[in-house]
Design a protein around this motif. Structure first.
Motif, PDB file in Angstrom:
ATOM      1  N   ALA A  43       0.682  -1.111   0.077  1.00  0.00           N
ATOM      2  CA  ALA A  43       0.150  -0.308   0.196  1.00  0.00           C
ATOM      3  C   ALA A  43       1.079   1.450   0.092  1.00  0.00           C
ATOM      4  O   ALA A  43       2.018   1.385   0.349  1.00  0.00           O
ATOM      5  CB  ALA A  43      -1.044   0.098   0.960  1.00  0.00           C
ATOM      6  N   MET A  45       1.013   2.825   1.190  1.00  0.00           N
ATOM      7  CA  MET A  45       1.071   4.112   3.528  1.00  0.00           C
ATOM      8  C   MET A  45       2.604   3.673   3.775  1.00  0.00           C
ATOM      9  O   MET A  45       3.233   3.899   5.005  1.00  0.00           O
ATOM     10  CB  MET A  45       0.124   4.225   4.574  1.00  0.00           C
ATOM     11  CG  MET A  45      -0.636   2.490   4.318  1.00  0.00           C
ATOM     12  SD  MET A  45       0.547   1.460   5.325  1.00  0.00           S
ATOM     13  CE  MET A  45       0.244   1.958   7.090  1.00  0.00           C
ATOM     14  N   ARG A  71       0.485  -7.652  -4.616  1.00  0.00           N
ATOM     15  CA  ARG A  71      -0.034  -7.927  -2.948  1.00  0.00           C
ATOM     16  C   ARG A  71      -0.825  -9.375  -3.909  1.00  0.00           C
ATOM     17  O   ARG A  71      -0.475  -9.627  -5.357  1.00  0.00           O
ATOM     18  CB  ARG A  71      -1.775  -7.478  -2.742  1.00  0.00           C
ATOM     19  CG  ARG A  71      -1.679  -6.647  -2.138  1.00  0.00           C
ATOM     20  CD  ARG A  71      -2.915  -5.891  -1.912  1.00  0.00           C
ATOM     21  NE  ARG A  71      -2.872  -4.363  -0.758  1.00  0.00           N
ATOM     22  CZ  ARG A  71      -3.206  -3.903  -0.644  1.00  0.00           C
ATOM     23  NH1 ARG A  71      -4.871  -3.778  -1.022  1.00  0.00           N
ATOM     24  NH2 ARG A  71      -3.616  -2.454  -0.679  1.00  0.00           N
ATOM     25  N   MET A  90      -0.612   2.413  -6.582  1.00  0.00           N
ATOM     26  CA  MET A  90      -1.481   3.355  -5.474  1.00  0.00           C
ATOM     27  C   MET A  90      -1.577   4.872  -5.381  1.00  0.00           C
ATOM     28  O   MET A  90      -0.374   5.150  -4.822  1.00  0.00           O
ATOM     29  CB  MET A  90      -1.551   2.531  -4.213  1.00  0.00           C
ATOM     30  CG  MET A  90      -2.449   2.804  -3.607  1.00  0.00           C
ATOM     31  SD  MET A  90      -2.691   2.048  -1.878  1.00  0.00           S
ATOM     32  CE  MET A  90      -4.058   0.682  -1.725  1.00  0.00           C
ATOM     33  N   TRP A 159      -8.946  -0.612   8.667  1.00  0.00           N
ATOM     34  CA  TRP A 159      -7.721  -0.399   7.714  1.00  0.00           C
ATOM     35  C   TRP A 159      -6.326  -1.002   8.333  1.00  0.00           C
ATOM     36  O   TRP A 159      -5.661  -0.029   8.612  1.00  0.00           O
ATOM     37  CB  TRP A 159      -7.686   0.084   6.556  1.00  0.00           C
ATOM     38  CG  TRP A 159      -6.693  -0.565   5.665  1.00  0.00           C
ATOM     39  CD1 TRP A 159      -6.878  -0.768   3.744  1.00  0.00           C
ATOM     40  CD2 TRP A 159      -5.105  -0.763   5.293  1.00  0.00           C
ATOM     41  NE1 TRP A 159      -6.237  -1.708   3.328  1.00  0.00           N
ATOM     42  CE2 TRP A 159      -4.900  -0.923   4.403  1.00  0.00           C
ATOM     43  CE3 TRP A 159      -4.166   0.068   6.196  1.00  0.00           C
ATOM     44  CZ2 TRP A 159      -3.356  -1.312   3.509  1.00  0.00           C
ATOM     45  CZ3 TRP A 159      -3.099   0.140   6.028  1.00  0.00           C
ATOM     46  CH2 TRP A 159      -2.785  -0.760   4.759  1.00  0.00           C
ATOM     47  N   ASN A 202     -10.366   4.612  -0.904  1.00  0.00           N
ATOM     48  CA  ASN A 202      -9.921   4.170   0.590  1.00  0.00           C
ATOM     49  C   ASN A 202      -9.455   5.326   1.612  1.00  0.00           C
ATOM     50  O   ASN A 202      -8.306   5.535   0.632  1.00  0.00           O
ATOM     51  CB  ASN A 202      -9.496   3.025   1.257  1.00  0.00           C
ATOM     52  CG  ASN A 202     -10.372   2.439   2.667  1.00  0.00           C
ATOM     53  OD1 ASN A 202     -10.254   3.335   3.157  1.00  0.00           O
ATOM     54  ND2 ASN A 202      -9.026   1.689   2.750  1.00  0.00           N
ATOM     55  N   VAL A 204      -8.342   6.721   5.331  1.00  0.00           N
ATOM     56  CA  VAL A 204      -8.507   5.690   6.219  1.00  0.00           C
ATOM     57  C   VAL A 204      -7.262   7.551   7.337  1.00  0.00           C
ATOM     58  O   VAL A 204      -6.698   7.888   6.975  1.00  0.00           O
ATOM     59  CB  VAL A 204      -7.156   4.556   6.420  1.00  0.00           C
ATOM     60  CG1 VAL A 204      -6.732   4.210   7.637  1.00  0.00           C
ATOM     61  CG2 VAL A 204      -6.875   3.578   5.214  1.00  0.00           C
ATOM     62  N   ASP A 225      -4.181   8.731   5.875  1.00  0.00           N
ATOM     63  CA  ASP A 225      -3.583   8.037   4.823  1.00  0.00           C
ATOM     64  C   ASP A 225      -5.036   7.433   4.004  1.00  0.00           C
ATOM     65  O   ASP A 225      -5.689   6.743   4.163  1.00  0.00           O
ATOM     66  CB  ASP A 225      -3.252   6.686   5.370  1.00  0.00           C
ATOM     67  CG  ASP A 225      -3.627   4.999   4.658  1.00  0.00           C
ATOM     68  OD1 ASP A 225      -2.620   5.194   3.253  1.00  0.00           O
ATOM     69  OD2 ASP A 225      -3.592   4.310   4.727  1.00  0.00           O
ATOM     70  N   THR A 226      -4.786   7.778   2.193  1.00  0.00           N
ATOM     71  CA  THR A 226      -5.564   7.064   1.295  1.00  0.00           C
ATOM     72  C   THR A 226      -5.349   6.734   0.747  1.00  0.00           C
ATOM     73  O   THR A 226      -4.337   7.289  -0.102  1.00  0.00           O
ATOM     74  CB  THR A 226      -6.300   8.965   0.965  1.00  0.00           C
ATOM     75  OG1 THR A 226      -5.910   8.930   0.021  1.00  0.00           O
ATOM     76  CG2 THR A 226      -6.534   9.961   1.870  1.00  0.00           C
ATOM     77  N   GLY A 227      -5.643   6.135   0.211  1.00  0.00           N
ATOM     78  CA  GLY A 227      -5.511   5.101  -1.168  1.00  0.00           C
ATOM     79  C   GLY A 227      -6.389   4.551  -2.475  1.00  0.00           C
ATOM     80  O   GLY A 227      -7.628   4.303  -2.083  1.00  0.00           O
TER      81      GLY A 227
HETATM   82  N1  SER Z   1      -3.271   1.963   2.944  1.00  0.00           N
HETATM   83  C1  SER Z   1      -5.016   1.857   3.306  1.00  0.00           C
HETATM   84  C2  SER Z   1      -4.843   0.979   1.905  1.00  0.00           C
HETATM   85  O1  SER Z   1      -4.368   0.214   1.213  1.00  0.00           O
HETATM   86  C3  SER Z   1      -5.387   3.276   2.012  1.00  0.00           C
HETATM   87  O2  SER Z   1      -4.506   3.761   0.984  1.00  0.00           O
HETATM   88  O3  SER Z   1      -6.528   0.222   1.108  1.00  0.00           O
END
Ligand code: SER
Length: 615
Positions: A43, A45, A71, A90, A159, A202, A204, A225-227
């Motif tokens: 991710a 983050m 992943r 991401m 998350w 997402n 967070v 933290d946005t993804g």
């Molecule tokens: N860490 C969260 C995710 O992977 C948002 O960045 O969805």
């Protein structure tokens, strides 16, 4: 909303968050740095964890990145569906104790509705079940109608990743792709398993730290933290069915079809293989560019598995010969505008992937020969089922994948004895487990040195002195503590101080002499034993020695200096190897003694004579 290419989308996102004061940072490598909780970056983050926890100071309290991620949790499904993949990018914007929910939500909404111009009536929001605050901001500030906001539990809206690290409740943005993607069930809504409502962003609210034991503590600062999955977003903006139809991914998919001489979307089985190759070639190309090499453990194993899976599916499509290198070209062309390292390392990447492809092909060829013989024998004996042991041996000893065995047998109207195979597999696992337990037991087994007080330590004084005085604190045989030893005895001597270097890091232990008023010993080796104790392996050459005696310890100067020179040479060799072969050369082991040095490292190829000469 307007059709936008994946590369343009990335740029538009990063620019938008730069305009909000975020520092734009290049993607971090796929290999986590100083973080054992993850094999690969999963991710945006993940590489920023120390900034969330406050362990390290970020270059700016707001940042934005487009992060390469891998992943592999769903690897079995990759190919089978058009939804799954292992590699993705991401988009993220992050606050380290700076902005929080209000701004994160407002800016996300501004970006999707004003920059991307996604129709509001097709957007839905989920919030964590207890998060009244987030719901209020979405409804009152952003103006999202209540019937477009749903509350969800911890499973969906909390998350966290890995065994430990920053985490928190989250809020997600969904895009309604329309009825044609739906399951048609009357209760189909956001959160349904079908493809209609696609979560793409997402947010967070990173407030907690998860610890390895599963407990949580609040973080000193509140973070964001946005993804957002770039490929997913692109599939919305390009109004296509899946990530495999997105411009840059489709270019690879088309290339796979061209090589295989087939068409996508015509036959399910072929589509599976096309998708596997399309996805996996992206993963392994980026992995190679970040210095990962195929191997049998850790992330090297993940890479090997992905690569072999791709090669295998190439065979299923009837591709003959080496084909990964051609696809790498397309991956690089589609991504080099953001990842210029791909172009710089192009030759290296091709070399890494092709070498592994060749090795795997050789494995397959060898396995095929064995299997052909087995099949011929079965035909002769009138059998149609290959025994489990042979299937197992093919896979375990010869590395020939079991699914390939199954397929080939199937083509001949034969089967494999699945039960027998499973039995062999279980038996082998049991043996491996026992062997492991036994080694552990032996490793933890009591040695004679455990009989010495565990708080007794030996102090090493040999960095700047090659001789010194100390007391003989203990004398032992292989299994007993003894009080004295006489000429001819082979013993271990333990003292509270010593100038003798004990073997470690591949450098051999020192040799020399230990002399007391009544005797003389020749030290033939020095080893670290339990709990900070050094044992000098010695032969008593003259007279007698006894516990409690004062002794003079002298390291053999000539030998130690030769060892030191070889140790320096090992560093020089490593530097030369890195210069000639590349920065991926890391020490995997080494041996340094007075006569030679051996430096172990992994490289994807045997070195050529010319390379050796250069080094
Ligand atoms: N860490 C969260 C995710 O992977 C948002 O960045 O969805």
């Amino acid at each position: 909303m307007e059709w936008t290419g994946l590369n343009e989308l990335r740029e538009s996102y990063l620019k938008f968050f730069e305009s909000k004061g975020c520092l734009r940072h290049k993607s971090y490598p796929l290999v986590p740095q100083n973080d054992n909780s993850l094999l690969l970056i999963v991710a945006g983050m993940a590489p920023l964890k120390p900034y969330f926890t406050g362990q390290e100071t970020p270059p700016r309290t707001r940042m934005t990145t487009c992060q390469k991620c891998i992943r592999t949790g769903d690897i079995e499904n990759v190919g089978k569906t058009a939804r799954h993949g292992t590699y993705f990018e991401m988009l993220g914007n992050f606050s380290f104790g700076d902005y929080f929910k209000k701004e994160a939500i407002a800016w996300a909404w501004e970006y999707v509705t004003q920059v991307l111009k996604l129709p509001k009536d097709r957007l839905y929001i989920s919030v964590y079940e207890d998060d009244d605050e987030a719901e209020k901001i979405w409804h009152e500030d952003a103006g999202v109608p209540m019937d477009h906001i749903v509350r969800m539990g911890k499973e969906d809206n909390f998350w966290e990743a890995g065994t430990d690290g920053p985490c928190g409740p989250c809020s997600e943005i969904y895009f309604d792709r329309g009825e044609k993607y739906g399951c048609g069930k009357p209760d189909c809504k956001v959160g349904c398993d079908c493809d209609r409502y696609m979560e793409f962003w997402n947010l967070v609210f990173t407030q907690f730290e998860r610890h390895e034991d599963g407990t949580y503590t609040p973080l000193k600062q509140k973070n964001i933290d946005t993804g957002m999955g770039l490929e997913r977003l692109a599939s919305i903006m390009q109004d296509v069915d899946s990530i495999f139809d997105v411009d840059t991914v489709k270019a690879i998919r088309d290339h796979v079809c061209k090589i295989a001489g087939c068409e996508y979307g015509k036959e399910y089985k072929k589509d599976v293989s096309i998708r596997v190759i399309t996805d996996h070639i992206r993963s392994v190309t980026f992995m190679a560019s970040d210095g990962i090499l195929p191997s049998n453990e850790g992330r090297g194993y993940v890479m090997r598995r992905l690569l072999r899976r791709a090669v295998r599916h190439g065979k299923l499509l009837g591709i003959n010969g080496l084909f990964l290198k051609d696809l790498v070209k397309t991956v690089v062309d589609c991504n080099k505008c953001e990842y210029n390292e791909l172009e710089e390392k192009y030759d290296y990447i091709v070399k890494v992937l092709t070498t592994e492809e060749q090795n795997f092909n050789a494995t397959i060829d060898r396995g095929m020969k064995i299997l052909d013989d087995l099949i011929a024998q079965m035909q002769k004996d009138g059998k149609t089922e290959l025994d489990g042991e042979s299937c197992f041996k093919l896979s375990d000893t010869y590395g020939f994948p079991i699914d390939l065995t199954r397929e080939i047998l199937e083509e001949k109207g034969m089967t494999c004895d699945e039960e027998g195979f499973a039995e062999c597999y279980a038996k082998q696992r049991e043996t491996a487990k026992n062997a492991h337990a036994a080694t552990k037991y032996m490793g933890a087994d009591e040695t004679v040195f455990h009989k010495i007080d565990k708080d007794f330590h030996t102090e090493f004084i040999g960095y700047d002195k090659l001789e010194g005085d100390s007391e003989i604190s203990f004398i032992t045989t292989d299994d007993e503590l003894i009080d004295n030893a006489k000429a001819g005895d082979e013993v271990y001597i333990v003292s509270s101080q010593t100038p003798f270097y004990a073997e470690s890091g591949g450098q051999v232990g020192d040799i020399g002499t230990i002399v007391t008023e009544s005797g003389k010993c020749r030290v033939v080796d020095t080893q670290k034993v339990v709990a900070g104790k050094f044992a000098h392996k010695a032969v008593v050459e003259e007279g007698e020695i006894a516990v409690g005696q004062k002794a003079h310890f002298t390291v053999d100067r000539k030998t130690r200096y030769a060892v030191m020179r070889n140790h320096s040479c090992a560093h020089l060799l490593q530097a030369a190897l890195r210069k000639v072969l590349g920065e991926h050369v890391h020490q995997a082991g080494q041996l340094v003694d007075a006569h030679r040095l051996r430096f172990d490292f992994s490289h994807f190829n045997a070195m050529t004579a010319e390379e050796k000469l250069k080094v």
